[in-house]
Motif scaffolding. Structure first.
Motif, PDB file in Angstrom:
ATOM      1  N   SER A 170     -52.771 -53.064  51.209  1.00 36.74           N
ATOM      2  CA  SER A 170     -52.715 -51.968  50.241  1.00 36.74           C
ATOM      3  C   SER A 170     -52.159 -50.689  50.867  1.00 36.74           C
ATOM      4  O   SER A 170     -51.860 -49.735  50.177  1.00 36.74           O
ATOM      5  CB  SER A 170     -54.111 -51.699  49.687  1.00 36.74           C
ATOM      6  N   LEU A 171     -52.037 -50.678  52.211  1.00 37.09           N
ATOM      7  CA  LEU A 171     -51.582 -49.453  52.881  1.00 37.09           C
ATOM      8  C   LEU A 171     -50.112 -49.169  52.613  1.00 37.09           C
ATOM      9  O   LEU A 171     -49.322 -50.084  52.538  1.00 37.09           O
ATOM     10  CB  LEU A 171     -51.794 -49.562  54.393  1.00 37.09           C
ATOM     11  N   SER A 194     -43.580 -52.629  59.740  1.00 38.28           N
ATOM     12  CA  SER A 194     -44.764 -51.834  60.044  1.00 38.28           C
ATOM     13  C   SER A 194     -46.022 -52.459  59.426  1.00 38.28           C
ATOM     14  O   SER A 194     -47.132 -52.122  59.801  1.00 38.28           O
ATOM     15  CB  SER A 194     -44.583 -50.393  59.570  1.00 38.28           C
ATOM     16  N   PHE A 195     -45.873 -53.396  58.463  1.00 39.72           N
ATOM     17  CA  PHE A 195     -47.041 -54.030  57.839  1.00 39.72           C
ATOM     18  C   PHE A 195     -47.394 -55.366  58.499  1.00 39.72           C
ATOM     19  O   PHE A 195     -48.418 -55.942  58.181  1.00 39.72           O
ATOM     20  CB  PHE A 195     -46.772 -54.264  56.346  1.00 39.72           C
ATOM     21  N   GLU A 196     -46.506 -55.872  59.406  1.00 39.26           N
ATOM     22  CA  GLU A 196     -46.687 -57.235  59.917  1.00 39.26           C
ATOM     23  C   GLU A 196     -48.032 -57.460  60.579  1.00 39.26           C
ATOM     24  O   GLU A 196     -48.675 -58.475  60.383  1.00 39.26           O
ATOM     25  CB  GLU A 196     -45.545 -57.611  60.867  1.00 39.26           C
ATOM     26  N   GLY A 215     -30.263 -44.209  48.444  1.00 37.60           N
ATOM     27  CA  GLY A 215     -31.669 -44.147  48.061  1.00 37.60           C
ATOM     28  C   GLY A 215     -32.475 -44.953  49.063  1.00 37.60           C
ATOM     29  O   GLY A 215     -33.366 -44.431  49.718  1.00 37.60           O
ATOM     30  N   MET A 216     -32.143 -46.236  49.182  1.00 45.10           N
ATOM     31  CA  MET A 216     -32.814 -47.097  50.168  1.00 45.10           C
ATOM     32  C   MET A 216     -31.807 -48.123  50.669  1.00 45.10           C
ATOM     33  O   MET A 216     -31.024 -48.654  49.886  1.00 45.10           O
ATOM     34  CB  MET A 216     -34.019 -47.786  49.517  1.00 45.10           C
ATOM     35  N   SER A 217     -31.839 -48.394  51.974  1.00 44.84           N
ATOM     36  CA  SER A 217     -30.923 -49.386  52.549  1.00 44.84           C
ATOM     37  C   SER A 217     -31.712 -50.599  53.021  1.00 44.84           C
ATOM     38  O   SER A 217     -32.927 -50.512  53.268  1.00 44.84           O
ATOM     39  CB  SER A 217     -30.170 -48.784  53.732  1.00 44.84           C
ATOM     40  N   LEU A 218     -31.008 -51.720  53.208  1.00 42.91           N
ATOM     41  CA  LEU A 218     -31.639 -52.948  53.706  1.00 42.91           C
ATOM     42  C   LEU A 218     -32.244 -52.708  55.094  1.00 42.91           C
ATOM     43  O   LEU A 218     -33.375 -53.093  55.367  1.00 42.91           O
ATOM     44  CB  LEU A 218     -30.580 -54.059  53.761  1.00 42.91           C
ATOM     45  N   ARG A 219     -31.499 -52.026  55.971  1.00 43.13           N
ATOM     46  CA  ARG A 219     -31.989 -51.805  57.339  1.00 43.13           C
ATOM     47  C   ARG A 219     -33.264 -50.958  57.344  1.00 43.13           C
ATOM     48  O   ARG A 219     -34.184 -51.207  58.106  1.00 43.13           O
ATOM     49  CB  ARG A 219     -30.919 -51.104  58.190  1.00 43.13           C
ATOM     50  N   ALA A 220     -33.314 -49.968  56.474  1.00 38.83           N
ATOM     51  CA  ALA A 220     -34.500 -49.105  56.453  1.00 38.83           C
ATOM     52  C   ALA A 220     -35.701 -49.853  55.872  1.00 38.83           C
ATOM     53  O   ALA A 220     -36.815 -49.757  56.393  1.00 38.83           O
ATOM     54  CB  ALA A 220     -34.222 -47.834  55.656  1.00 38.83           C
ATOM     55  N   ILE A 221     -35.466 -50.649  54.824  1.00 40.67           N
ATOM     56  CA  ILE A 221     -36.594 -51.367  54.194  1.00 40.67           C
ATOM     57  C   ILE A 221     -37.117 -52.445  55.134  1.00 40.67           C
ATOM     58  O   ILE A 221     -38.328 -52.698  55.200  1.00 40.67           O
ATOM     59  CB  ILE A 221     -36.213 -51.926  52.784  1.00 40.67           C
ATOM     60  N   GLU A 222     -36.210 -53.081  55.908  1.00 41.67           N
ATOM     61  CA  GLU A 222     -36.670 -54.104  56.864  1.00 41.67           C
ATOM     62  C   GLU A 222     -37.572 -53.471  57.924  1.00 41.67           C
ATOM     63  O   GLU A 222     -38.603 -54.025  58.298  1.00 41.67           O
ATOM     64  CB  GLU A 222     -35.462 -54.787  57.527  1.00 41.67           C
ATOM     65  N   GLN A 223     -37.174 -52.317  58.411  1.00 39.72           N
ATOM     66  CA  GLN A 223     -37.982 -51.627  59.413  1.00 39.72           C
ATOM     67  C   GLN A 223     -39.335 -51.220  58.817  1.00 39.72           C
ATOM     68  O   GLN A 223     -40.377 -51.356  59.446  1.00 39.72           O
ATOM     69  CB  GLN A 223     -37.228 -50.391  59.938  1.00 39.72           C
ATOM     70  N   TYR A 224     -39.280 -50.761  57.577  1.00 39.40           N
ATOM     71  CA  TYR A 224     -40.500 -50.349  56.883  1.00 39.40           C
ATOM     72  C   TYR A 224     -41.455 -51.537  56.739  1.00 39.40           C
ATOM     73  O   TYR A 224     -42.645 -51.443  57.024  1.00 39.40           O
ATOM     74  CB  TYR A 224     -40.087 -49.788  55.512  1.00 39.40           C
ATOM     75  N   ASN A 225     -40.904 -52.703  56.357  1.00 39.45           N
ATOM     76  CA  ASN A 225     -41.729 -53.912  56.191  1.00 39.45           C
ATOM     77  C   ASN A 225     -42.379 -54.336  57.496  1.00 39.45           C
ATOM     78  O   ASN A 225     -43.515 -54.791  57.509  1.00 39.45           O
ATOM     79  CB  ASN A 225     -40.886 -55.071  55.650  1.00 39.45           C
TER      80      ASN A 225
END
Ligand SMILES: NC(=O)c1ccc[n+]([C@@H]2O[C@H](COP(=O)([O-])OP(=O)(O)OC[C@H]3O[C@@H](n4cnc5c(N)ncnc54)[C@H](O)[C@@H]3O)[C@@H](O)[C@H]2O)c1
Length: 280
Positions: A279-280, A271-273, A259-269
């Motif tokens: 809110s995006l 993008s907000f840095e 469903g979701m992996s640590l590596r994918a969520i870290e990359q996703y995060n």
């Protein structure tokens, strides 16, 4: 390292265009494992691609056929049986093409003539191959047939377009024909659902680079390569898998169960840095 897994076996391989093709890797490994081969592709792919080089390397015969044309397939199966001196043991269907994808038509603005071609080339051709082989009784008992597919048949994958519909149909044909061919002739039919792979067909998918990166980060074992897909196909053609049939076999490093992996969520995060708007 070769194990003689296909010693004495004969096989028909569709879809080797160039050395990046999954079918090319399967043909090389099948040869290493002791199989005799007939290779087929469309006349234009034979002219434009490098299949003759593969044929020379593997001592195979090349027979042109448009896999949507039953007459072509009938001649191909006749020629293959003449070359082998009888029936053969395995078939690889490694064929896919969508004119809608090629022409950049999005899924909510499909050209329906193109859609018919997508389905014919990428799915119904599999039924045609099986029906011609069945009518000619061309495959030995306990033979094995494999077609290549993608997880977009089960889950919506951005930009896979009408190929997702074609892959769903392809997998259904494997089950429906698998019942009849198994019951009557003990022939098994399966699909292998492969990770995104950088081949000519793969690079036609819009955003393939991002897709490769995303699925690499989402898969615990990483993306499966074309070489690894060839290894899996060889196992499916070997006598080690005689009771496996009518299955869609995921060969994707675990992607299809995630469903979701640590590596994918870290990359996703990440993008907000640099982004103020949280809110995006
Ligand atoms: N590359 C990927 O990311 C990926 C992932 C999962 C599944 N697959 C599937 O693997 C299979 C092989 O694709 P590939 O990635 O090796 O790319 P490829 O472009 O090397 O192979 C596709 C082949 O289909 C052949 N073909 C097209 N129309 C045909 C027709 N009418 N008759 C006979 N042959 C025809 C082409 O000539 C080509 O050799 C396809 O079914 C594809 O959908 C690919």
């Amino acid at each position: 390292m070769a194990y003689n897994l296909l010693k004495g076996k004969k096989g028909l391989i569709f879809g080797a265009l160039d050395e990046k093709s999954i079918a090319w890797k399967v043909a090389e490994k099948a040869h290493e494992e002791g199989a005799e081969l007939v290779l087929s592709n469309t006349p234009v792919a034979i002219r434009m691609g490098q299949i003759d080089e593969l044929a020379e390397k593997t001592g195979s015969k090349v027979v042109p056929a448009d896999a949507t044309d039953v007459d072509d397939l009938t001649k191909l199966v006749d020629e293959a049986m003449a070359f082998f001196g009888g029936k053969f043991d395995f078939v690889l269907h490694s064929i896919g093409m969508s004119p809608n994808v090629r022409k950049g038509k999005p899924y909510d603005d499909l050209n329906y003539n193109f859609l018919e071609k997508t389905l014919d080339i990428s799915a119904i051709s599999f039924h045609k191959v099986l029906q011609v082989c069945r009518k000619k009784d061309a495959i030995n008992e306990w033979g094995s047939v494999v077609a290549l597919t993608y997880v977009a048949a089960q889950k919506t994958m951005y930009e896979y377009n009408d190929m997702a519909d074609a892959k769903s149909l392809l997998e259904s044909i494997a089950r429906s024909f698998g019942y009849m061919y198994g019951r009557d002739k003990k022939i098994r039919i399966n699909t292998i659902s492969q990770s995104p792979t950088m081949t000519t067909a793969g690079s036609g998918v819009k955003g393939i680079d991002l897709l490769l990166d995303f699925s690499e980060r989402m898969s615990p074992l990483g993306n499966a390569t074309a070489d690894e897909c060839a290894d899996y196909s060889i196992m499916m053609f070997s006598d080690l898998t005689r009771k496996v049939t009518m299955q869609n076999l995921y060969h994707d490093g675990g992607f299809s169960s995630m469903g979701m992996s640590l590596r994918a969520i870290e990359q996703y995060n990440k993008s907000f840095e640099d982004c103020d708007d949280k809110s995006l």
